[in-house]
Write a protein that holds these residues in place. Sequence first.
Motif, PDB file in Angstrom:
ATOM      1  N   UNK A  47       8.886  55.159 -26.459  1.00 56.30           N
ATOM      2  CA  UNK A  47       8.818  55.548 -27.863  1.00 56.30           C
ATOM      3  C   UNK A  47      10.120  56.215 -28.280  1.00 56.30           C
ATOM      4  N   UNK A  48      10.525  55.956 -29.512  1.00 57.20           N
ATOM      5  CA  UNK A  48      11.673  56.633 -30.109  1.00 57.20           C
ATOM      6  C   UNK A  48      11.155  57.421 -31.309  1.00 57.20           C
ATOM      7  N   UNK A  49      11.526  58.680 -31.366  1.00 59.20           N
ATOM      8  CA  UNK A  49      11.140  59.548 -32.473  1.00 59.20           C
ATOM      9  C   UNK A  49      12.378  60.092 -33.160  1.00 59.20           C
ATOM     10  N   UNK A  50      12.229  60.325 -34.459  1.00 60.74           N
ATOM     11  CA  UNK A  50      13.287  60.963 -35.238  1.00 60.74           C
ATOM     12  C   UNK A  50      12.671  62.148 -35.966  1.00 60.74           C
ATOM     13  N   UNK A  51      13.398  63.243 -35.966  1.00 56.97           N
ATOM     14  CA  UNK A  51      12.922  64.459 -36.629  1.00 56.97           C
ATOM     15  C   UNK A  51      13.030  64.279 -38.132  1.00 56.97           C
ATOM     16  N   UNK A  52      11.946  64.547 -38.831  1.00 58.78           N
ATOM     17  CA  UNK A  52      11.914  64.483 -40.286  1.00 58.78           C
ATOM     18  C   UNK A  52      11.382  65.821 -40.781  1.00 58.78           C
ATOM     19  N   UNK A  53      12.308  66.697 -41.171  1.00 61.31           N
ATOM     20  CA  UNK A  53      11.901  68.050 -41.539  1.00 61.31           C
ATOM     21  C   UNK A  53      11.388  68.774 -40.310  1.00 61.31           C
ATOM     22  N   UNK A  54      10.174  69.258 -40.364  1.00 66.56           N
ATOM     23  CA  UNK A  54       9.605  69.985 -39.235  1.00 66.56           C
ATOM     24  C   UNK A  54       8.755  69.148 -38.306  1.00 66.56           C
ATOM     25  N   UNK A  55       8.663  67.844 -38.545  1.00 71.65           N
ATOM     26  CA  UNK A  55       7.791  66.976 -37.741  1.00 71.65           C
ATOM     27  C   UNK A  55       8.564  65.808 -37.164  1.00 71.65           C
ATOM     28  N   UNK A  56       8.041  65.289 -36.051  1.00 72.45           N
ATOM     29  CA  UNK A  56       8.564  64.064 -35.466  1.00 72.45           C
ATOM     30  C   UNK A  56       7.891  62.868 -36.121  1.00 72.45           C
ATOM     31  N   UNK A  57       8.681  61.822 -36.374  1.00 70.45           N
ATOM     32  CA  UNK A  57       8.169  60.549 -36.868  1.00 70.45           C
ATOM     33  C   UNK A  57       8.510  59.477 -35.838  1.00 70.45           C
ATOM     34  N   UNK A  58       7.526  58.662 -35.479  1.00 72.92           N
ATOM     35  CA  UNK A  58       7.776  57.566 -34.543  1.00 72.92           C
ATOM     36  C   UNK A  58       8.496  56.448 -35.281  1.00 72.92           C
ATOM     37  N   UNK A  59       9.665  56.046 -34.743  1.00 73.06           N
ATOM     38  CA  UNK A  59      10.401  54.951 -35.385  1.00 73.06           C
ATOM     39  C   UNK A  59      10.371  53.671 -34.556  1.00 73.06           C
ATOM     40  N   UNK A  60      10.086  53.778 -33.265  1.00 79.74           N
ATOM     41  CA  UNK A  60       9.988  52.589 -32.401  1.00 79.74           C
ATOM     42  C   UNK A  60       8.946  52.814 -31.322  1.00 79.74           C
ATOM     43  N   UNK A  61       8.287  51.727 -30.938  1.00 74.31           N
ATOM     44  CA  UNK A  61       7.376  51.711 -29.791  1.00 74.31           C
ATOM     45  C   UNK A  61       7.566  50.366 -29.125  1.00 74.31           C
ATOM     46  N   UNK A  62       8.035  50.405 -27.873  1.00 68.67           N
ATOM     47  CA  UNK A  62       8.353  49.169 -27.165  1.00 68.67           C
ATOM     48  C   UNK A  62       7.669  49.121 -25.810  1.00 68.67           C
ATOM     49  N   UNK A  63       7.122  47.967 -25.474  1.00 68.93           N
ATOM     50  CA  UNK A  63       6.621  47.729 -24.123  1.00 68.93           C
ATOM     51  C   UNK A  63       7.809  47.774 -23.172  1.00 68.93           C
ATOM     52  N   UNK A  64       7.606  48.258 -21.970  1.00 67.35           N
ATOM     53  CA  UNK A  64       8.699  48.339 -21.006  1.00 67.35           C
ATOM     54  C   UNK A  64       8.198  48.003 -19.609  1.00 67.35           C
ATOM     55  N   UNK A  65       9.133  47.732 -18.745  1.00 69.80           N
ATOM     56  CA  UNK A  65       8.850  47.509 -17.334  1.00 69.80           C
ATOM     57  C   UNK A  65       9.272  48.764 -16.598  1.00 69.80           C
ATOM     58  N   UNK A  66       8.412  49.235 -15.709  1.00 71.77           N
ATOM     59  CA  UNK A  66       8.642  50.516 -15.045  1.00 71.77           C
ATOM     60  C   UNK A  66       8.682  50.353 -13.528  1.00 71.77           C
ATOM     61  N   UNK A  67       8.733  51.470 -12.892  1.00 71.99           N
ATOM     62  CA  UNK A  67       8.824  51.599 -11.439  1.00 71.99           C
ATOM     63  C   UNK A  67       7.846  50.731 -10.670  1.00 71.99           C
ATOM     64  N   UNK A  68       8.306  50.289  -9.517  1.00 68.93           N
ATOM     65  CA  UNK A  68       7.329  49.790  -8.557  1.00 68.93           C
ATOM     66  C   UNK A  68       7.106  50.924  -7.563  1.00 68.93           C
ATOM     67  N   UNK A  69       6.031  50.852  -6.843  1.00 71.67           N
ATOM     68  CA  UNK A  69       5.628  51.967  -5.968  1.00 71.67           C
ATOM     69  C   UNK A  69       6.713  52.356  -4.960  1.00 71.67           C
ATOM     70  N   UNK A  70       7.459  51.385  -4.465  1.00 65.56           N
ATOM     71  CA  UNK A  70       8.471  51.680  -3.440  1.00 65.56           C
ATOM     72  C   UNK A  70       9.784  52.192  -4.027  1.00 65.56           C
ATOM     73  N   UNK A  71       9.974  52.039  -5.349  1.00 60.91           N
ATOM     74  CA  UNK A  71      11.187  52.540  -6.013  1.00 60.91           C
ATOM     75  C   UNK A  71      10.771  53.226  -7.319  1.00 60.91           C
ATOM     76  N   UNK A  72      10.189  54.432  -7.212  1.00 59.02           N
ATOM     77  CA  UNK A  72       9.634  55.099  -8.390  1.00 59.02           C
ATOM     78  C   UNK A  72      10.683  55.605  -9.376  1.00 59.02           C
ATOM     79  N   UNK A  73      10.284  55.616 -10.637  1.00 52.65           N
ATOM     80  CA  UNK A  73      11.083  56.231 -11.694  1.00 52.65           C
ATOM     81  C   UNK A  73      10.844  57.729 -11.640  1.00 52.65           C
ATOM     82  N   UNK A  74      11.902  58.486 -11.790  1.00 54.42           N
ATOM     83  CA  UNK A  74      11.791  59.938 -11.782  1.00 54.42           C
ATOM     84  C   UNK A  74      11.022  60.399 -13.024  1.00 54.42           C
ATOM     85  N   UNK A  75      10.150  61.372 -12.845  1.00 56.89           N
ATOM     86  CA  UNK A  75       9.396  61.951 -13.956  1.00 56.89           C
ATOM     87  C   UNK A  75      10.019  63.291 -14.305  1.00 56.89           C
TER      88      UNK A  75
END
Length: 155
Positions: A47-75
């Motif tokens: 997700x991509x958010x942009x600050x609009x005044x005092x609140x966040x507004x979502x400007x993008x939501x994209x499906x993604x490919x993530x970690x496999x179990x043997x090569x995890x993405x850092x949290x």
Amino acid sequence: MKNSVEIYNSLDFKNFNIDMLKFVNENNIKSYIGYLITTSLKTKYTYIFKRDGGKWEQICKWKCTVEKKTTPTIKGYFYITGRKTYFGATQYRAKYATRFIGRYYYHSILYDSTGKYVIDSRFGMEISHECIRLLTQNAKWIYDNIPNSTPVIIA
């Protein structure tokens, strides 16, 4: 001032995989840049958010490919720290790589070593080697539009 680990540990993640807009606004995430990126490893969305005044507004939501179990993405809670037009080895090339920490990037699907032909377009799966893969146009959008120091939350 809190460090990244303290910020991450202080967040309430109850809505993280359910309602990302609610998550970022209820946690009052700070960004002096005006942008914020979040990625859910469970739902496989970025997700991509942009600050609009005092609140966040979502400007993008994209499906993604993530970690496999043997090569995890850092949290954690990170900041955008640089970019490369591409990286890769003799077997592949990833385009529009935007680093969020160390060797971890948002980048395109995989191309051959010349960058001309897609060799792996699988999407929304757990097959990545630590990084987060996006459609090429989405990786390019981050590369072109998201400034360094933008906060990133991955969980």
